[in-house]
Design an enzyme around this catalytic site. Structure first.
Site, mmCIF file in Angstrom:
data_model
loop_
_atom_site.group_PDB
_atom_site.id
_atom_site.type_symbol
_atom_site.label_atom_id
_atom_site.label_comp_id
_atom_site.label_asym_id
_atom_site.label_seq_id
_atom_site.Cartn_x
_atom_site.Cartn_y
_atom_site.Cartn_z
ATOM 1 N N TYR A 68 7.905 35.628 7.387
ATOM 2 C CA TYR A 68 6.873 34.595 7.489
ATOM 3 C C TYR A 68 7.165 33.465 6.500
ATOM 4 O O TYR A 68 7.135 32.287 6.864
ATOM 5 C CB TYR A 68 5.488 35.214 7.229
ATOM 6 N N GLU A 100 -6.775 32.153 8.419
ATOM 7 C CA GLU A 100 -7.103 31.882 7.011
ATOM 8 C C GLU A 100 -8.560 32.230 6.725
ATOM 9 O O GLU A 100 -8.873 32.759 5.664
ATOM 10 C CB GLU A 100 -6.802 30.430 6.636
ATOM 11 N N TRP A 130 -3.271 38.114 2.193
ATOM 12 C CA TRP A 130 -2.610 37.542 3.368
ATOM 13 C C TRP A 130 -1.769 38.586 4.072
ATOM 14 O O TRP A 130 -1.676 38.587 5.307
ATOM 15 C CB TRP A 130 -1.781 36.317 2.971
#
Length: 178
Positions: free
Chosen positions: A4, A26, A34
């Protein structure tokens, strides 16, 4: 996480559906790591109709109940409800501005902000731009879009280049932004 970082994080994004995806992810990440959300990304895509804002905006209470039973996503009623409300607000922004991209990139003057951080400890949690973005999104009916969530969104979609100057991606992203 490495893939990522190396391929997506910080790359300027202008596709409305991808911007919607990152906005929802988000918001789902608020209060979590995350890596937790990234591990559930595929399940989120499936659960939220490929992050098609028109389809998500049409979700009714039965679909929300179904999502609350989905172990592949974060089963938080407020966050799931937020995704539906945000899809509706997203469509209104598209109608007003022609695209969400045109609207959201105005907060950085239409081009990425390139920072020059030498250490992770220098990265801010929010900035004046993310505060302005948050206030405007909230005014338009979005939820789970506080200044910290907005800054994480800005980082993810390349509105700011927060790769450390020592990171190989820093220069690559900086050259793309020109």
């Amino acid at each position: 996480m490495i893939l990522y970082h190396d391929q997506e994080w910080g790359v300027p994004q202008h596709d409305d559906n991808m911007l919607f995806e990152f906005l929802i992810l988000e918001g789902a990440q608020a209060g979590l790591s995350w890596s937790t959300i990234l591990a559930k990304r595929r399940a989120y895509r499936k659960a939220f109709s490929g992050f098609n804002p028109r389809r998500v905006a049409a979700y009714k209470s039965d679909k929300v109940s179904q999502l609350l039973g989905n172990p592949g996503i974060v089963r938080n009623r407020m966050k799931i409800g937020s995704a539906v409300r945000n899809a509706r607000a997203f469509l209104e922004v598209q109608k007003e501005f022609g695209s969400f991209d045109r609207y959201i990139w105005q907060f950085v003057g239409g081009k990425p902000i390139t920072n020059s951080w030498r250490s992770m400890r220098h990265l801010p949690a929010q900035t004046p731009e993310s505060v302005r973005m948050s206030k405007d999104l909230l005014k338009r009916g979005f939820t789970f879009v506080g200044p910290t969530v907005c800054y994480a969104f800005m980082q993810a979609v390349g509105m700011v280049n927060d790769h450390l100057v020592s990171c190989f991606r820093y220069g690559e992203i900086k050259s793309r932004a020109r």
